[in-house]
Design a protein around this motif. Structure first.
Motif, PDB file in Angstrom:
ATOM      1  N   GLU A  43       3.725  -6.341  15.452  1.00  0.00           N
ATOM      2  CA  GLU A  43       4.795  -5.348  15.578  1.00  0.00           C
ATOM      3  C   GLU A  43       4.379  -4.028  14.918  1.00  0.00           C
ATOM      4  N   GLY A  44       3.633  -4.170  13.795  1.00  0.00           N
ATOM      5  CA  GLY A  44       3.178  -2.983  13.068  1.00  0.00           C
ATOM      6  C   GLY A  44       2.177  -2.159  13.850  1.00  0.00           C
ATOM      7  N   THR A  45       1.408  -2.812  14.696  1.00  0.00           N
ATOM      8  CA  THR A  45       0.413  -2.085  15.500  1.00  0.00           C
ATOM      9  C   THR A  45       1.118  -1.192  16.517  1.00  0.00           C
TER      10      THR A  45
ATOM     11  N   MET B  27       7.511  -2.188   0.202  1.00  0.00           N
ATOM     12  CA  MET B  27       8.411  -1.206   0.836  1.00  0.00           C
ATOM     13  C   MET B  27       8.529   0.047  -0.041  1.00  0.00           C
ATOM     14  N   THR B  28       8.657  -0.146  -1.357  1.00  0.00           N
ATOM     15  CA  THR B  28       8.779   0.995  -2.280  1.00  0.00           C
ATOM     16  C   THR B  28       7.534   1.878  -2.198  1.00  0.00           C
ATOM     17  N   ASP B  29       6.357   1.238  -2.171  1.00  0.00           N
ATOM     18  CA  ASP B  29       5.104   2.002  -2.065  1.00  0.00           C
ATOM     19  C   ASP B  29       5.082   2.827  -0.772  1.00  0.00           C
ATOM     20  N   MET B  30       5.505   2.180   0.320  1.00  0.00           N
ATOM     21  CA  MET B  30       5.475   2.873   1.613  1.00  0.00           C
ATOM     22  C   MET B  30       6.477   4.023   1.637  1.00  0.00           C
ATOM     23  N   CYS B  77       1.103   3.762   7.363  1.00  0.00           N
ATOM     24  CA  CYS B  77       1.994   4.909   7.115  1.00  0.00           C
ATOM     25  C   CYS B  77       1.402   6.188   7.702  1.00  0.00           C
ATOM     26  N   ASP B  78       0.075   6.351   7.592  1.00  0.00           N
ATOM     27  CA  ASP B  78      -0.564   7.549   8.163  1.00  0.00           C
ATOM     28  C   ASP B  78      -0.342   7.616   9.675  1.00  0.00           C
ATOM     29  N   GLU B  79      -0.419   6.450  10.327  1.00  0.00           N
ATOM     30  CA  GLU B  79      -0.199   6.408  11.784  1.00  0.00           C
ATOM     31  C   GLU B  79       1.244   6.775  12.125  1.00  0.00           C
TER      32      GLU B  79
END
Lengths: 110, 231
Positions: A43-45, B27-30, B77-79
């Motif tokens: 899903e992340g992809t 999640m906090t890091d992201m 996250c960059d994507e």
């Protein structure tokens, strides 16, 4: 496993195809793709790709209630997306034919 | 943060509580990383909501977070950031002005409460004695406030950009102790020096004028936050 570099240009078209069949959400798309042999697609992809396609107007999203709490994002294809899908299919057929001719010794095009 | 973003933020904070501790850390890091990215506050909250749905659904299925979004959270996250519209120049400037106005109004209030002139001024206001109602700003005060503002921006940016590096990953324990100690001593020494050298009054403001300016800056921040900030 299909290398990610090889998948890069084709995954967007494949996701569009899945969405064109029925309104669906991220996890369901990843499961559907895995069912067709895209074994390493999580899903992340596909999430960043969905965001990009939404930004480009190929798909539209609608939030609906889900069982786990947060609303789930359902995607459907737009007319621009359908056009993009046609373009993808056209390009893919050209690539497929060229690769097949090269590898099966079908000979150069006249 | 406008009203719509605030509502979404509150909903996300509630959903955050449903996460198991290990997923909450990731999640906090992201979210920290997304906070300093060049995307609007609204998009940050929308993405946060989507990620919460993804992670909570995985949690429900008994899957680990790495199974759904991989192990490289920074790349993920960059994507995401690359897939979202960038903040416009106007929006970036409004954000900057909004933060400055909020910081200045807080510093104004702190100065109003803690300044050495304040006690006398408030005593005069209460007793009705017509005397000096002026609050002084020394060179030291102004330099300190500029440093506080710059340091706040730098710290927020640093935390966001290094959110995926654990403390242990960044540096060793002894090195951390030396660096942390040196920074602490440096900051303290800096403020003592500023206080000692900058005692000369730069300007004076009437206490009512200072209250009005502080309130206006806070009102300006509120207006920008609610109406002007780009979605």
């Amino acid at each position: 496993m299909i290398p990610s570099q090889m998948l890069k240009g084709t995954l967007e078209g494949c996701i569009l195809k899945v969405i064109s069949v029925k309104e669906t959400y991220g996890y369901e798309i990843s499961q559907e793709l895995q069912g067709y042999g895209f074994s390493n697609i999580s899903e992340g992809t596909i999430y960043p790709l969905l965001l990009r396609m939404e930004k480009n107007g190929y798909i539209q999203a609608q939030y609906r209630d889900s069982l786990v709490g947060p609303k789930r994002k359902y995607f459907s294809i737009t007319p621009i997306g359908e056009q993009e899908l046609d373009n993808f299919v056209g390009s893919w057929k050209l690539l497929e034919r060229a690769v097949n001719r090269l590898f099966t010794g079908g000979g150069k095009e006249e | 943060m406008n009203k719509q973003t605030k509502i979404l933020n509150r909903q996300n904070n509630e959903l955050d509580k449903k996460l198991v501790p290990e997923n909450q850390t990731i999640m906090t890091d992201m979210v920290c990383y997304l906070r300093v990215a060049n995307i609007s506050d609204y998009d940050q909250e929308l993405v946060r909501h989507d990620l919460l749905e993804i992670v909570l659904s995985a949690q429900e299925r008994g899957e680990e977070i790495s199974a759904v979004i991989g192990d490289d959270y920074k790349q993920f996250c960059d994507e995401i950031i690359a897939s979202l519209p960038e903040k416009s120049k106007k929006s970036k400037w409004l954000d900057f002005v909004d933060t400055i106005l909020l910081c200045l109004s807080v510093l104004g209030l702190i100065h109003l409460v803690l300044s050495k002139d304040s006690f006398q001024v408030f005593k005069h206001l209460i007793t009705g004695k017509k005397d000096n109602f002026m609050i002084s700003f020394t060179i030291g005060d102004i330099i300190s406030y500029v440093i506080i503002l710059a340091a706040s921006f730098a710290i927020v940016h640093y935390i966001g950009k290094t959110s995926f590096k654990s403390v242990a990953q960044n540096t060793g324990r002894v090195k951390r102790f030396i660096v942390g100690g040196a920074i602490g001593v440096g900051i303290m020494g800096g403020f003592i020096l500023i206080n000692a050298l900058g005692r000369q009054t730069m300007f004076q403001v009437h206490v009512i004028a200072l209250c009005i300016v502080t309130l206006c800056m806070y009102a300006g921040h509120k207006i920008l936050q609610n109406y002007v900030q780009a979605k």
